[in-house]
Design a protein around this motif. Structure first.
Motif, PDB file in Angstrom:
ATOM      1  N   ILE A 230      37.786 -24.542  -1.881  1.00 49.26           N
ATOM      2  CA  ILE A 230      36.773 -25.542  -1.564  1.00 49.26           C
ATOM      3  C   ILE A 230      36.927 -25.974  -0.099  1.00 49.26           C
ATOM      4  O   ILE A 230      38.026 -26.316   0.347  1.00 49.26           O
ATOM      5  N   GLU A 231      35.840 -25.991   0.633  1.00 50.91           N
ATOM      6  CA  GLU A 231      35.878 -26.392   2.032  1.00 50.91           C
ATOM      7  C   GLU A 231      36.411 -27.816   2.170  1.00 50.91           C
ATOM      8  O   GLU A 231      36.003 -28.724   1.445  1.00 50.91           O
ATOM      9  N   GLY A 232      37.328 -28.021   3.097  1.00 55.07           N
ATOM     10  CA  GLY A 232      37.905 -29.337   3.353  1.00 55.07           C
ATOM     11  C   GLY A 232      39.180 -29.609   2.593  1.00 55.07           C
ATOM     12  O   GLY A 232      39.920 -30.543   2.925  1.00 55.07           O
ATOM     13  N   VAL A 233      39.480 -28.797   1.562  1.00 53.18           N
ATOM     14  CA  VAL A 233      40.701 -28.999   0.772  1.00 53.18           C
ATOM     15  C   VAL A 233      41.897 -28.465   1.545  1.00 53.18           C
ATOM     16  O   VAL A 233      41.896 -27.326   2.014  1.00 53.18           O
ATOM     17  N   GLN A 234      42.924 -29.304   1.683  1.00 50.23           N
ATOM     18  CA  GLN A 234      44.147 -28.904   2.369  1.00 50.23           C
ATOM     19  C   GLN A 234      45.322 -28.757   1.405  1.00 50.23           C
ATOM     20  O   GLN A 234      46.291 -28.077   1.715  1.00 50.23           O
ATOM     21  N   VAL A 235      45.219 -29.395   0.249  1.00 53.28           N
ATOM     22  CA  VAL A 235      46.246 -29.273  -0.786  1.00 53.28           C
ATOM     23  C   VAL A 235      45.553 -28.991  -2.115  1.00 53.28           C
ATOM     24  O   VAL A 235      44.771 -29.811  -2.603  1.00 53.28           O
ATOM     25  N   GLY A 236      45.818 -27.838  -2.685  1.00 52.05           N
ATOM     26  CA  GLY A 236      45.272 -27.494  -3.992  1.00 52.05           C
ATOM     27  C   GLY A 236      46.377 -27.535  -5.031  1.00 52.05           C
ATOM     28  O   GLY A 236      47.417 -26.889  -4.883  1.00 52.05           O
ATOM     29  N   ILE A 237      46.168 -28.310  -6.085  1.00 50.70           N
ATOM     30  CA  ILE A 237      47.193 -28.488  -7.121  1.00 50.70           C
ATOM     31  C   ILE A 237      46.642 -28.022  -8.466  1.00 50.70           C
ATOM     32  O   ILE A 237      45.566 -28.441  -8.885  1.00 50.70           O
ATOM     33  N   THR A 238      47.383 -27.147  -9.131  1.00 49.60           N
ATOM     34  CA  THR A 238      47.019 -26.685 -10.465  1.00 49.60           C
ATOM     35  C   THR A 238      48.153 -27.018 -11.422  1.00 49.60           C
ATOM     36  O   THR A 238      49.295 -26.621 -11.190  1.00 49.60           O
ATOM     37  N   ILE A 239      47.843 -27.742 -12.478  1.00 50.96           N
ATOM     38  CA  ILE A 239      48.831 -28.100 -13.495  1.00 50.96           C
ATOM     39  C   ILE A 239      48.457 -27.378 -14.779  1.00 50.96           C
ATOM     40  O   ILE A 239      47.361 -27.562 -15.303  1.00 50.96           O
ATOM     41  N   THR A 240      49.353 -26.546 -15.259  1.00 52.83           N
ATOM     42  CA  THR A 240      49.115 -25.792 -16.483  1.00 52.83           C
ATOM     43  C   THR A 240      49.993 -26.347 -17.600  1.00 52.83           C
ATOM     44  O   THR A 240      51.210 -26.456 -17.446  1.00 52.83           O
ATOM     45  N   GLU A 241      49.371 -26.709 -18.703  1.00 53.62           N
ATOM     46  CA  GLU A 241      50.104 -27.222 -19.853  1.00 53.62           C
ATOM     47  C   GLU A 241      50.732 -26.058 -20.613  1.00 53.62           C
ATOM     48  O   GLU A 241      50.027 -25.151 -21.080  1.00 53.62           O
ATOM     49  N   ASN A 242      52.040 -26.065 -20.735  1.00 55.94           N
ATOM     50  CA  ASN A 242      52.746 -25.010 -21.463  1.00 55.94           C
ATOM     51  C   ASN A 242      52.602 -25.200 -22.966  1.00 55.94           C
ATOM     52  O   ASN A 242      52.182 -26.256 -23.443  1.00 55.94           O
TER      53      ASN A 242
END
Length: 321
Positions: A247-259
């Protein structure tokens, strides 16, 4: 202290009955490195195997499954490829925790100890180091070894698009093509073709993505219920953490996956402005400058609070604040 590819090559040439370990949730780099190294050692007449990884997905199965060690194999030399921390050892690798002989990696957060420890932080993929070790040992770059290396290189650099791509990455990739690798078909299979569950998961991610700090942080939670509903498996979720950074403008991308056990896996991808490994280190993880990860024993909502707080702190500490 970290050693050199030459030192690793000498140690491996002096050894036999070699066992190679890969990390939890194996990706293309750890499997490609292990597959290339094992095949190279066998080319030299060594007895070499790869320890079975029960989390291996179909995408990388051909790289290491044919080299799995028999149940009664007793190694004299234990090698790790692309494993940055003891917590990333698979359950069946735990007996080797205190008897590692050679550590080969490229994560600057590497915390592994061994008599021969080579960590090349500047490498875009651990495969760059493995290629040098194979050269130092006098291994011929055959098509099957080259395919392992090429997959490792391409997956860890996002098909050579990420900023961690180095001149060495491309030079080794070129050598792999010269050895007979069909790079176009590998890239199509790994980066273009999507299963229906993967397509559904991407739609869920874009529909539920949350934006913080005026769009500088993008966060998504991949919940177990959605994974189960779509029928997605770990192969379908491979490299899905890169979506947040698109995404334009995003500097930190965080993905949380539930185990499956309710705990959380965190993946952080950043642009050149922010240190991903510094964010993950605040949650007990680590990684690279632009890509990091961590595991938390709490559920995804509690994990969200922790990683967002860490991201805010690192962002505030950066020169952008």
């Amino acid at each position: 202290m970290t050693g050199t590819a030459s030192e690793a090559a000498r140690a491996l040439l002096a050894a036999d009955n070699i066992l190679i370990l890969t990390h939890r949730r194996p990706d293309g780099d750890t499997t490609g490195c292990a597959g290339a190294l094992c095949r190279g050692l066998r080319q030299l007449g060594k007895t070499a195997y790869i320890l079975e990884n029960v989390e291996l997905t179909r995408r990388y199965e051909g790289l290491i499954a044919p080299c799995y060690a028999p149940a009664d194999f007793v190694p004299d030399c234990v090698v790790t490829t692309d494993i940055a921390d003891y917590g990333l050892l698979t359950d069946n690798a735990e007996p080797y925790r205190d008897r590692l002989d050679v550590v080969l990696d490229h994560h600057r957060s590497n915390a592994m100890a061994a008599p021969v420890r080579v960590v090349r932080e500047t490498a875009g993929a651990c495969a760059e180091l493995i290629a040098d070790v194979l050269d130092e040992m006098g291994v011929t770059l055959t098509a099957d070894i080259a395919e392992c290396l090429y997959i490792a290189l391409s997956t860890d650099t996002g098909c050579f698009r990420y900023s961690n791509t180095t001149p060495d990455t491309l030079r080794i990739a070129a050598r792999c093509l010269e050895a007979g690798v069909d790079g176009g078909e590998i890239n199509r299979r790994l980066f273009e073709v999507k299963s229906w569950p993967r397509f559904q998961m991407e739609r869920i991610i874009f529909d539920t993505m949350e934006f913080l700090m005026d769009g500088k942080i993008a966060l998504v939670i991949i919940r177990r219920a959605d994974i189960n509903r779509t029928g997605a498996d770990m192969d379908d979720l491979d490299s899905i953490a890169s979506l947040t950074r698109q995404i334009e403008g995003v500097q930190v991308g965080i993905t949380i996956t539930e185990n499956t056990d309710g705990t959380s896996k965190i993946s952080v991808r950043t642009t050149k402005e922010v240190d991903a490994s510094a964010i993950c280190a605040k949650c007990g993880g680590g990684g690279h400058l632009r890509a990091g990860g961590a595991s938390l024993s709490c559920g995804p909502d509690a994990a969200r609070d922790q990683i967002v707080d860490a991201a805010r702190q690192v962002y505030a500490e950066s020169e952008l604040a």
